[in-house]
Design an enzyme around this catalytic site. Structure first.
Site, short mmCIF file in Angstrom:
data_model
loop_
_atom_site.label_atom_id
_atom_site.label_comp_id
_atom_site.label_asym_id
_atom_site.label_seq_id
_atom_site.Cartn_x
_atom_site.Cartn_y
_atom_site.Cartn_z
N CYS A 2 16.94 39.64 -15.21
CA CYS A 2 18.38 39.91 -15.25
C CYS A 2 19.06 39.18 -14.10
CB CYS A 2 18.73 41.39 -15.17
SG CYS A 2 18.07 42.37 -16.50
N ARG A 27 17.03 33.89 -15.56
CA ARG A 27 16.47 35.18 -15.16
C ARG A 27 16.37 36.13 -16.35
NH1 ARG A 27 16.71 35.84 -9.62
NH2 ARG A 27 16.53 38.06 -9.92
N TRP A 76 17.44 40.63 -19.29
CA TRP A 76 16.08 40.60 -19.80
C TRP A 76 15.73 42.04 -20.10
CZ3 TRP A 76 11.14 42.42 -18.67
CH2 TRP A 76 10.08 41.74 -19.29
N ASN A 100 20.29 45.12 -12.29
CA ASN A 100 19.03 44.38 -12.39
C ASN A 100 17.97 45.25 -11.76
OD1 ASN A 100 16.89 42.57 -12.24
ND2 ASN A 100 17.64 41.63 -10.36
N GLY A 101 16.94 45.63 -12.53
CA GLY A 101 15.87 46.46 -11.98
C GLY A 101 15.52 47.56 -12.94
N GLU A 481 -4.11 26.90 -15.94
CA GLU A 481 -2.68 26.59 -15.89
C GLU A 481 -2.26 25.81 -17.15
OE1 GLU A 481 -0.30 27.71 -14.46
OE2 GLU A 481 1.30 26.23 -14.52
N LYS A 485 0.72 27.05 -19.61
CA LYS A 485 1.89 26.22 -19.91
C LYS A 485 2.07 26.11 -21.41
CE LYS A 485 3.82 26.05 -17.13
NZ LYS A 485 3.38 26.75 -16.00
N GLU A 488 3.13 29.52 -23.15
CA GLU A 488 4.42 30.11 -22.83
C GLU A 488 5.60 29.35 -23.43
OE1 GLU A 488 5.33 30.56 -18.62
OE2 GLU A 488 4.52 28.59 -18.14
N HIS A 504 -21.15 31.87 -25.37
CA HIS A 504 -21.40 33.32 -25.35
C HIS A 504 -20.35 34.07 -26.16
CE1 HIS A 504 -24.68 32.73 -22.63
NE2 HIS A 504 -23.91 31.97 -21.86
N LYS A 603 12.29 33.87 -15.46
CA LYS A 603 11.73 33.11 -14.35
C LYS A 603 11.32 34.02 -13.19
CE LYS A 603 11.21 29.13 -12.16
NZ LYS A 603 9.98 28.51 -12.64
C1 G6P Z 1 7.07 34.39 -13.98
C2 G6P Z 1 7.40 32.93 -14.15
C3 G6P Z 1 6.20 32.07 -13.78
C4 G6P Z 1 5.74 32.40 -12.37
C5 G6P Z 1 5.47 33.88 -12.18
C6 G6P Z 1 5.30 34.23 -10.71
O1 G6P Z 1 6.12 34.77 -14.91
O2 G6P Z 1 7.78 32.66 -15.48
O3 G6P Z 1 6.57 30.72 -13.86
O4 G6P Z 1 4.56 31.70 -12.09
O5 G6P Z 1 6.59 34.64 -12.65
O6 G6P Z 1 6.51 33.98 -10.06
P1 G6P Z 1 6.65 33.65 -8.53
O7 G6P Z 1 8.12 33.44 -8.32
O8 G6P Z 1 6.14 34.86 -7.79
O9 G6P Z 1 5.85 32.44 -8.24
#
Ligand code: G6P
Length: 608
Positions: A2, A27, A76, A100-101, A481, A485, A488, A504, A603
């Protein structure tokens, strides 16, 4: 999660709020809304399901009149589905509020204040709005102070009162808020992206204080009797609006992928003195590295994957235990850490709530905390004993790219300094290590130049509902990673597996044309990895192989080969990261998806 914004000043509040929300949209983008204090002192609320663009269109068509103060929210969803009623702002009597929260005790408050019949949404936020209205008797500061005493959970609120035109009130607990008085008026927002077009000077709203924006000033009060004024430290931000724009790229993600070489240089070069890593400007003492008996890395998402690479690299060199834990798990464990444990927290935003809670837990155990953080002045940075700032600039795309590379660069530099301090590297070895790290930058540039080739490859991936990433050792850490990627932003089910573990169980999922992205850059396990690739190929997989230029492999081992520049095995992650980012990017594009704002994600994750 948010994004919230508040404004009071001489300009058109509607425009400022909508522009600000566009900057905060990463956000969360389930719904958006604004609350305006109109010139006739009435409050006008406009909200829509969907993105800020939809809200803007709705406002253009439906909102008449001028406003010079107001609040805005991009959501969000946590409590309650994605509906118009659950969108913010919430109106409750004389109160209009955005949040937000998460208010954890909203059920208890609903009962205590007999709100059952009043609520029109399913949100915890509306409960807070009604409680505030119940407490309000014409004194906003007192009502807000009482509200703060009742709430459990995390919050950033911006609040309008019907009978206080021109004033925007705000408080926060855990959830971030920054504020500024600018030439265009008083502003407050979840983060700097909304303020940066107007100012480079801001302050972080302190927890437990009450902020009041008026057209001419930002006031901050202590939430105690008499409400004495407080004067938070003014900070200066060192990036400008350009850094937060797409600058001709079709997506933020594409721009941020291309920014990686620059971000690497900005992060590494200021910390090299006479060829050796030097953290004296960061205030990070060598004693931190010499005194510890183990390292515990804690992070979420991509940042945690950077930690996985660091672990695989650090243990063989430092010969001390290095553990990586997901922050949301760590905070509810009884971790085996003590004052001899160096806890390393990694966070791009510096606001991820689980990571922050992990930091606080580490402090309870007496462990020193060194954080790797991108956002200056963020909560994690402020609460850490030591901070290694990465200099990636603002990262806007939800899928992290450049933040990952610079987190790795930071970890590699810390490893190098630590190995030097602990006698595991000679000066010469440390210098060579840093030279290799710098050589990774042109290797990344080389991969950037291969994007067209990678774009063509993804047609083989996007037809499949599944994809597998395999590798051994460091290559496995890189795979994690790559899979994140891809899943997501392309919604393809993607899993990373240690190549030797496939047989396995997971190999049962390999059938004709299932894409397997195999990474084989580590010499000491190279032949083993090749055998594992043969095993999936023999079962019909469509193999995309990432190896070094000079690696010799059978022509028919893979369907497609991506060649990364020859560099020391330990640094292969840097060009590999670029290749994997492009795979995900083009897969998302190929499926016509929203690259920068994938579904259900945000994010900055400021709820548990
Ligand atoms: C969210 C974002 C990711 C990020 C993660 C941790 O899931 O979409 O891209 O890696 O949070 O965020 P931070 O700001 O703590 O690195």
């Amino acid at each position: 999660m948010c994004g919230i914004i508040g404004y009071s000043g001489p300009l058109d509040a509607r425009k400022i709020l909508l522009d600000g929300l566009a900057g905060l949209e990463y956000r969360g983008y389930d719904s958006a809304g604004i609350g305006l204090c109109m010139e006739d002192s009435s409050i006008c609320v406009a909200k829509t399901v969907g993105k800020v663009k939809a809200l803007r269109e709705y406002c253009d068509a439906s909102v008449r009149g001028t406003a010079h103060s107001g609040i805005g929210h991009t959501r969000w969803a946590t409590h309650g589905g994605v509906t118009q009623a659950n969108a913010h702002p919430h109106r409750a009597g004389r109160v209009t509020l955005i949040h937000n929260g998460i208010i954890e005790n909203y059920h208890e408050l609903t009962k205590k204040y007999h709100l059952e019949d009043k609520l029109v949404s399913q949100t915890d936020s509306e409960v807070a709005a009604w409680v505030l209205d119940s407490l309000y008797d014409g004194d906003p500061l007192e009502a807000i102070r009482q509200l703060m005493g009742l709430l459990e959970g995390s919050y950033g609120f911006c609040i309008l009162f019907d009978d206080q035109p021109g004033s925007v009130y705000a408080i926060r607990s855990v959830s971030p808020l920054v504020a500024a008085y600018t030439r265009s008026g008083a502003m407050i927002a979840s983060d700097l992206t909304a303020l940066i077009p107007y100012t480079n000077q801001y302050f972080v709203v302190p927890e437990g204080k009450i902020v009041r924006l008026t057209p001419y000033k930002v006031h901050v009060y202590d939430a105690v009797e008499g409400f004495p004024k407080v004067y938070p430290e003014i900070m200066t931000v060192n990036w400008n609006m350009d850094a937060a724009m797409k600058n001709g790229y079709p997506h933020y993600m594409m721009k941020e992928i291309h920014e990686q070489p620059e971000a690497m240089k900005n992060t590494i070069l200021p910390r090299i003195t006479r060829g050796l890593p030097d953290f004296s400007d960061d205030g990070i003492p060598d004693q931190l590295f010499s005194d510890c008996s183990q390292i515990h890395i804690v992070a979420c998402g991509t940042a945690m994957h950077a930690g996985m690479v660091a672990r695989a690299l650090m243990e063989p060199i430092l010969r001390i235990p290095v553990t990586v834990t997901i922050a949301s798990e760590f905070r509810y464990e009884e971790p085996l850490i003590d004052e001899k444990t160096l806890v390393m927290i990694i966070s791009q935003s510096g606001e991820t709530i689980d990571t922050l809670a992990a930091l606080r837990l580490a402090h309870e155990y007496g462990s020193p905390v060194l954080s790797i953080v991108n956002v200056k002045g963020s909560t994690i940075a402020r609460e850490s004993d030591y901070v290694f700032y990465t200099h990636a600039g603002p990262e806007i795309a939800v899928a992290s790219t450049k933040a990952y590379s610079v987190q790795l660069a930071a970890l590699y530099m810390i490893l190098c300094r630590m190995a030097l301090v602990r006698g595991k590297f000679t000066d010469k070895e440390a210098m060579d290590f840093l030279t290799d790290l710098l050589d990774a930058i042109p290797a990344m540039e080389n991969m950037l130049a291969q994007k067209e080739q990678i774009r063509q490859i993804v047609s083989h991936i996007i037809q499949s509902p599944d994809a597998f990433f395999i590798g051994r050792g460091l290559d496995y850490a890189f795979s994690l990673e790559g899979a994140l990627k891809l899943k997501e932003i392309s919604y393809i089910h993607a899993e990373a597996y240690a190549a030797g573990e496939l047989k396995h169980g997971t190999i049962a999922l390999i059938s004709e044309q299932v894409p397997v992205i195999a990474i084989a850059t580590q010499q000491h396990v190279f032949s083993k990895s090749i055998s594992n690739i043969r095993e999936v190929k023999a079962r019909g997989a469509f193999v995309i192989l990432l190896t070094k230029e000079s690696s010799v492999v059978d022509e028919n081992l893979a369907d497609i080969r991506i060649r990364i520049p020859d560099l020391d095995d330990r640094f292969a992650v840097f060009p590999i990261a670029v290749a994997l980012q492009f795979i995900a990017y083009y897969a998302s594009l190929g499926k016509n998806l929203d690259v920068d704002q994938p579904r259900n994600l945000a994010k900055s994750v400021t709820v548990e």
